[in-house]
Design a protein around this motif. Structure first.
Motif, short mmCIF file in Angstrom:
data_model
loop_
_atom_site.label_atom_id
_atom_site.label_comp_id
_atom_site.label_asym_id
_atom_site.label_seq_id
_atom_site.Cartn_x
_atom_site.Cartn_y
_atom_site.Cartn_z
N GLU A 160 0.81 -1.22 0.00
CA GLU A 160 0.00 0.00 0.00
C GLU A 160 0.84 1.27 0.00
OE1 GLU A 160 -3.32 0.16 -0.24
OE2 GLU A 160 -3.33 -2.02 -0.48
N THR A 161 1.99 1.23 0.66
CA THR A 161 2.85 2.42 0.75
C THR A 161 4.31 2.02 0.48
OG1 THR A 161 2.99 2.11 3.15
CG2 THR A 161 1.35 3.68 2.35
N PRO A 162 4.63 1.68 -0.76
CA PRO A 162 5.99 1.22 -1.07
C PRO A 162 7.06 2.26 -0.78
CG PRO A 162 4.72 1.65 -3.08
CD PRO A 162 3.76 1.69 -1.94
N GLU A 163 6.66 3.53 -0.68
CA GLU A 163 7.63 4.57 -0.39
C GLU A 163 8.21 4.45 1.02
OE1 GLU A 163 3.51 6.23 0.59
OE2 GLU A 163 4.44 5.01 -0.98
N ARG A 164 7.64 3.59 1.86
CA ARG A 164 8.14 3.41 3.23
C ARG A 164 9.26 2.36 3.31
NH1 ARG A 164 3.80 3.00 7.91
NH2 ARG A 164 5.73 3.40 9.04
N ARG A 165 9.64 1.79 2.18
CA ARG A 165 10.63 0.71 2.18
C ARG A 165 11.93 1.11 2.88
NH1 ARG A 165 10.51 -3.59 -0.97
NH2 ARG A 165 8.89 -2.55 -2.20
N GLU A 166 12.49 2.26 2.51
CA GLU A 166 13.76 2.67 3.09
C GLU A 166 13.61 3.00 4.58
OE1 GLU A 166 17.68 3.29 3.58
OE2 GLU A 166 16.64 2.36 1.88
N GLU A 167 12.48 3.55 4.95
CA GLU A 167 12.20 3.82 6.37
C GLU A 167 12.26 2.52 7.18
OE1 GLU A 167 8.21 4.58 9.05
OE2 GLU A 167 8.19 5.15 6.93
N ILE A 168 11.65 1.47 6.64
CA ILE A 168 11.64 0.18 7.35
C ILE A 168 13.04 -0.41 7.41
CG2 ILE A 168 10.77 -2.19 7.21
CD1 ILE A 168 8.17 -0.87 5.98
N HIS A 169 13.79 -0.29 6.32
CA HIS A 169 15.18 -0.73 6.35
C HIS A 169 15.94 -0.01 7.47
CE1 HIS A 169 16.03 -3.59 3.19
NE2 HIS A 169 15.39 -2.87 2.28
N HIS A 170 15.66 1.26 7.64
CA HIS A 170 16.38 2.03 8.66
C HIS A 170 16.05 1.53 10.06
CE1 HIS A 170 18.52 5.34 10.48
NE2 HIS A 170 17.44 5.67 11.16
N ALA A 188 8.02 -10.96 2.53
CA ALA A 188 7.14 -9.82 2.81
C ALA A 188 7.27 -8.72 1.76
CB ALA A 188 7.44 -9.25 4.19
N GLY A 189 8.30 -8.80 0.92
CA GLY A 189 8.45 -7.81 -0.14
C GLY A 189 9.51 -6.77 0.10
N LEU A 190 10.30 -6.91 1.18
CA LEU A 190 11.33 -5.91 1.46
C LEU A 190 12.54 -6.09 0.56
CD1 LEU A 190 11.73 -3.51 3.41
CD2 LEU A 190 13.01 -5.06 4.91
N GLY A 191 12.69 -7.27 -0.01
CA GLY A 191 13.83 -7.52 -0.89
C GLY A 191 14.99 -8.18 -0.15
N ASP A 192 16.08 -8.35 -0.85
CA ASP A 192 17.27 -9.01 -0.29
C ASP A 192 18.00 -8.04 0.64
OD1 ASP A 192 19.50 -10.45 0.30
OD2 ASP A 192 20.28 -10.52 -1.74
N ARG A 193 18.09 -8.40 1.91
CA ARG A 193 18.74 -7.53 2.89
C ARG A 193 20.12 -8.07 3.28
NH1 ARG A 193 18.04 -3.41 6.42
NH2 ARG A 193 19.12 -3.71 8.42
N SER A 194 20.56 -9.13 2.66
CA SER A 194 21.79 -9.79 3.10
C SER A 194 23.01 -8.88 3.04
CB SER A 194 22.04 -11.05 2.26
OG SER A 194 22.13 -10.73 0.88
#
Length: 344
Positions: free
Chosen positions: A254-264, A326-332
């Motif tokens: 719903e809010t893909p623009e929050r991706r970097e916020e969640i990574h942080h 969940a859709g966050l991508g590869d965080r390795s």
């Protein structure tokens, strides 16, 4: 004499509030939350919200008092399947007094008894905080998403039972409560300022690490009672973890623009603690206890260390997989150094 109380004029206007009378029908599973999510009472994104305690579908009242700030969009707190997770939770409650075979506890070598008691001590602390945290967010969930609140209430009950059962284990077989855990990651959960921040750090990261450990209960638990405790607790943790993954998936959709916020949020948590909100299993008393249990004693400590490293790799691998699902991508490539060493 005091005057007789005044009888208010009769007002039956509330009898005419229902434009569309509703009759929900039970399903094969009974009258579930999904079964009553119908008509004007169904969940939707664009519902009018007023910060009062009015639950979704009830008629609003002009002079109703606000009860404080609540999230005003569904996706801020929603998780698909939260209704079915609630139904599962209320159907699969268990009792630490009755459903654990306490009579299978047997006298253990002192090092093993103290080791399982040290792990239990750490888990009482972790699970107590895991019940405290969702309670802080209940007042901020709108009545329009009451199902999320219901699910979090079941989590609080689950975590209360986990605190209870691990405390009982520490006191039931000649051991006792031992060293308090490091607790660094637990502050991340308490200090979260946003629902998604809390859910990602607690449900996905912390509960994910705990779940991986619980699922190794067959190796960690020295008695049948211990194995049952880990098995039953893992059953509950699976629901909490599923909620977190589905909430993260929903928020990213719903809010893909929050991706970097969640990574942080994850950057900060991984830097602060090697164990996430699950309690730091590299904290020396906990690490050494797990190695004794995994190896089978102090004299097999090296074997225990090897199995501990497998546990840590499994925790990190499953953590990364859940984030990707969940859709966050590869965080390795972005993992904090304390976790990155176990990623390969």
């Amino acid at each position: 004499m005091s005057a007789a109380p005044t009888t208010p004029e009769l007002d039956l206007s509330w009898l005419d509030l229902y434009d569309d009378p509703t009759s929900a029908e039970p399903t094969k599973k009974g009258l579930t939350l999904d079964a009553i999510d119908i008509g004007d009472y169904a969940s939707a994104e664009d519902l009018p919200r007023d910060m009062t305690p009015r639950l979704r579908g009830a008629a609003s009242r002009e002079n109703a008092h606000r009860m404080g700030l609540t999230y005003q969009t569904k996706h801020d707190v929603w998780a698909d399947q939260c209704r079915s997770l609630y139904e599962e939770a209320i159907q699969r409650q268990w009792s630490s007094a009755r459903d654990i075979p306490w009579d299978t506890l047997a006298e253990l070598p002192d090092e093993k008894e103290r080791a399982i008691c040290q792990v239990a001590t750490m888990l009482t602390e972790v699970e107590f905080i895991a019940g405290d945290v969702p309670g802080q967010w209940l007042p901020r969930i709108s009545g329009d998403e009451f199902e999320v609140g219901l699910f979090l209430m079941t989590q609080i009950m689950d975590e209360a039972r986990h605190t209870d059962v691990f405390r009982k284990r520490a006191l039931a077989n000649g051991g006792g409560l031992l060293q308090q855990g490091a607790g660094l990651g637990l502050r991340n959960l308490i200090e979260a300022q946003d629902f998604t921040e809390m859910s990602v750090l607690m449900h996905v990261q912390a509960e994910g690490f705990v779940q991986s450990m619980f699922r190794m209960g067959e190796l960690i638990g020295p008695t049948q009672a211990d194995k049952r405790i880990f098995r039953m607790a893992a059953q509950d943790e699976s629901r909490h973890l599923a909620f977190g993954v589905m909430h993260l998936k929903h928020i990213l959709s719903e809010t893909p623009e929050r991706r970097e916020e969640i990574h942080h949020y994850l950057d900060k948590a991984e830097e602060r603690s090697a164990g996430g909100g699950s309690g730091d299993v590299t904290f020396p008393p906990v690490f050494e206890s797990l190695c004794i249990l995994l190896g089978g004693g102090k004299d097999r400590f090296d074997e225990g260390v090897a199995k501990f490293l497998l546990l840590r790799r499994r925790q990190v691998k499953e953590y990364l997989h859940r984030l990707e699902v969940a859709g966050l991508g590869d965080r390795s490539e972005r993992l904090g150094p304390a976790l990155a060493q176990y990623a390969n």
